[in-house]
Design an enzyme around this catalytic site. Structure first.
Site, mmCIF file in Angstrom:
data_model
loop_
_atom_site.group_PDB
_atom_site.id
_atom_site.type_symbol
_atom_site.label_atom_id
_atom_site.label_comp_id
_atom_site.label_asym_id
_atom_site.label_seq_id
_atom_site.Cartn_x
_atom_site.Cartn_y
_atom_site.Cartn_z
ATOM 1 N N ASP A 252 0.847 -1.192 0.000
ATOM 2 C CA ASP A 252 0.000 0.000 0.000
ATOM 3 C C ASP A 252 0.881 1.240 0.000
ATOM 4 O OD1 ASP A 252 0.815 -0.074 2.669
ATOM 5 O OD2 ASP A 252 -1.136 0.445 3.479
ATOM 6 N N TYR B 128 2.891 4.810 0.734
ATOM 7 C CA TYR B 128 3.523 5.433 1.899
ATOM 8 C C TYR B 128 2.502 6.338 2.581
ATOM 9 C CZ TYR B 128 7.919 3.985 -0.325
ATOM 10 O OH TYR B 128 8.931 3.264 -0.901
ATOM 11 N N PHE C 47 6.536 1.744 -4.338
ATOM 12 C CA PHE C 47 7.909 1.966 -3.880
ATOM 13 C C PHE C 47 8.451 3.354 -4.220
ATOM 14 C CE2 PHE C 47 7.709 -2.697 -4.174
ATOM 15 C CZ PHE C 47 8.081 -3.032 -2.892
ATOM 16 N N HIS D 261 11.225 -9.446 0.825
ATOM 17 C CA HIS D 261 10.892 -8.036 0.613
ATOM 18 C C HIS D 261 12.126 -7.168 0.859
ATOM 19 C CE1 HIS D 261 8.807 -4.172 1.253
ATOM 20 N NE2 HIS D 261 7.802 -4.720 0.590
#
Length: 226
Positions: free
Chosen positions: A69, A71, A82, A193
């Site tokens: 989701d 920031y 990202f 991740h």
């Protein structure tokens, strides 16, 4: 307030959005998100919620990188997974992505610029599973049915495009693998991740090397990840 700007939508996405806008779930989702914007501080700005679809056309997609989701801090989210706006400090996950790029491709990235629009313009579709979030409350919009929409997007890309690299970092993203249809005509890459909490399972995954090798093999222009 209309969250979808059809004048900015890339042509290849118009028929997809036309179809989804006839579905009750999507109409209800948009109304719910509009309601959140009216009452709270929501990121990204409403004009950037669907930014991924304004930046990368369906026919141009070479790589799909899936995030969770947006920031949730001020001026960070710009609607691309990202990615953060120019002038904002690069978050830890993106910093680790830059480190892996430099290590594996032996190039120097612009770590002061976390705006990944430069990737999107080359065919990297940066899709979050959830496209909005309340300020300071990560995963606050997980229950708004965003994932029904973005799951359809993943499947649609896999059905309509060929030789796409699907990049699944972390357990959340790996669970999306079953959505990728016609998997034999695509490349699926999986690892930990890039978050500092799992970076040891992310570093040395060679994904950026494998992406460009696959694209070159299939006659596509490689991605400049700097």
């Amino acid at each position: 307030m209309n969250l979808i700007n059809y004048t900015k939508l890339k042509p290849g996405w118009v028929s997809f959005f036309d179809k989804e806008l006839k579905q009750k779930y999507f109409v209800n989702l948009l109304e719910a998100v509009k309601g959140e914007f009216e009452k709270k501080i929501i990121y990204p700005p409403k004009n950037l919620v669907f930014n991924a679809f304004y930046t990368t056309d369906l026919s141009d997609i070479k790589v799909v990188i899936l995030g969770q989701d947006p920031y949730h801090g001020p001026n960070q989210a710009n609607g691309l997974a990202f990615s953060v706006n120019l002038g904002i400090n690069v978050p830890p996950s993106l910093n680790n992505i830059f480190k892996e790029i430099e290590r594996s491709l032996n190039i120097t990235t612009n770590k002061r610029n976390g705006d990944l629009t430069r990737w999107s313009n080359q065919g990297v579709f940066l899709l979050n599973a959830v496209l909005s979030v309340e300020k300071g409350k990560p995963r606050s919009h997980q229950n708004l049915n965003w994932q029904l929409f973005t799951d359809k997007v993943i499947t649609y890309i896999s059905q309509e495009a060929s030789n796409v690299v699907f990049v699944l970092w972390g357990e959340f993203a790996k669970r999306k693998e079953s959505l990728i249809k016609n998997a034999s005509k695509h490349l699926i890459l999986k690892s930990g991740h890039p978050s500092p909490f799992s970076e040891n399972r992310f570093f040395n995954n060679r994904h950026f090397i494998l992406i460009n090798e696959y694209l070159e093999k299939h006659g596509k222009e490689t991605i400049d990840f700097r």
